[in-house]
Design a protein around this motif. Structure first.
Motif, short mmCIF file in Angstrom:
data_model
loop_
_atom_site.label_atom_id
_atom_site.label_comp_id
_atom_site.label_asym_id
_atom_site.label_seq_id
_atom_site.Cartn_x
_atom_site.Cartn_y
_atom_site.Cartn_z
N SER A 114 36.92 54.91 95.21
CA SER A 114 35.93 54.08 95.90
C SER A 114 36.32 52.61 96.02
CB SER A 114 34.57 54.19 95.20
OG SER A 114 34.05 55.49 95.34
N GLY B 143 37.22 58.41 103.70
CA GLY B 143 37.00 58.33 102.26
C GLY B 143 38.00 59.13 101.47
N PHE B 144 38.18 58.75 100.20
CA PHE B 144 39.02 59.48 99.26
C PHE B 144 38.27 59.58 97.94
CE2 PHE B 144 42.32 58.59 102.28
CZ PHE B 144 43.25 59.60 102.10
N LYS C 236 40.24 48.56 101.51
CA LYS C 236 41.01 48.78 102.74
C LYS C 236 40.11 48.81 103.97
CE LYS C 236 45.07 48.74 100.91
NZ LYS C 236 46.02 47.64 101.22
N HIS C 237 38.86 49.25 103.82
CA HIS C 237 37.91 49.07 104.91
C HIS C 237 37.70 47.58 105.18
CE1 HIS C 237 36.96 53.37 104.72
NE2 HIS C 237 36.15 53.21 105.75
N ALA D 224 42.98 55.16 103.83
CA ALA D 224 41.77 54.98 103.03
C ALA D 224 40.86 53.90 103.60
CB ALA D 224 42.13 54.63 101.58
N VAL E 176 39.19 52.33 98.57
CA VAL E 176 38.67 52.63 99.91
C VAL E 176 37.89 51.44 100.44
CG1 VAL E 176 37.03 54.08 101.17
CG2 VAL E 176 38.69 55.14 99.63
#
Length: 256
Positions: free
Chosen positions: A154, A149-150, A160-161, A145, A157
């Protein structure tokens, strides 16, 4: 694999799942473990498992989103074992599933506080000590993620970005000081977190395995031990030229 005899390893969120499997793997390789979790019974159980196998471990409760807790955690590791050689920043939460426009502010704040700020605070404390000690290794737990995207996730995601971004920056800033920082990106792994997501997504109609197995090219979800194997290798001297790497361990999920 190069052993970890005499080395001190800190693993956050090691009261269950990937964190526990990682702590057990390091202990089997001869490391002194600092087991940390916000959930005391789980952390103490991990320590007991290590002790029963003849390993060395201590437990320290910590909320990674609190600066004082993180500072005390790293200081406690050094006080107990005299050093901190390796750290695994694994603590994290998944939060609630909902489209972005329907996400609650408190859900976003909680996820970012633990997953992003928690990783940030841990990195700061660990790096400060490793700079004084002359080096070390850090592995951050991101996720697939953090790569793609998942829908419905949001805040997770985004968090984790953020972990991946911090991993790359820390690697660039401290590699020449002998501190290797890398990240792993698990796909579907048989953990409580995946069970929670499956429960939310299917209202209990499907298990995490039933929901996620078909989505992975390998045909199954992974085990915590499979992620732990990668984490320990990245922390070893066998991965001495790995720096700022973002490594999927996902049964081929992001190759699709």
């Amino acid at each position: 694999m190069a052993g970890f005899s005499g080395k001190t390893v800190l693993v956050t969120g090691s009261g269950a799942g990937i964190g526990r499997a990682t702590a057990l793997k390091f202990a089997a390789e001869g490391a002194n473990l600092v087991v940390s979790d916000i959930h005391v019974p789980g952390g103490e159980e991990t320590v007991a498992m290590i002790h029963s196998a003849g390993g060395k471990a201590m437990f320290q409760h910590a909320d990674v989103s609190r600066l004082a807790d993180v500072a005390a955690l790293v200081a406690g590791a050094v006080d107990q074992y005299g050093q901190l050689d390796c750290a695994v920043n694994n603590a994290g939460i998944e939060g609630k599933i909902a489209p972005l426009a329907d996400q609650a502010e408190d859900n976003f704040d909680a996820i970012m506080r633990i997953n992003a700020k928690g990783t940030y605070l841990c990195l700061q404390a660990e790096i400060r000590h490793m700079l004084q000690a002359g080096g070390g290794t850090i592995v951050n737990l991101a996720s697939v993620a953090g790569l793609i995207g998942f829908p419905g996730l949001s805040p997770y995601v985004a968090s984790k970005h953020a972990v991946i971004g911090m991993t790359k920056n820390a690697a660039l800033e401290y590699g020449k000081a002998g501190i290797r920082v890398n990240a792993v990106c698990p796909g579907g792994i048989d953990t409580r977190m995946l069970d929670s997501l499956a429960e939310q997504a299917t209202s209990g109609a499907q298990s995490s395995s039933q929901m996620m197995d078909p989505l992975h090219p390998l045909g199954r979800i992974g085990t915590p031990e499979e992620v732990a194997n990668l984490i320990v290798w990245l922390s070893s001297s066998e991965a001495s030229y790995m720096l700022g790497a973002i490594v999927p361990v996902d049964g081929g999920y992001v190759a699709q």
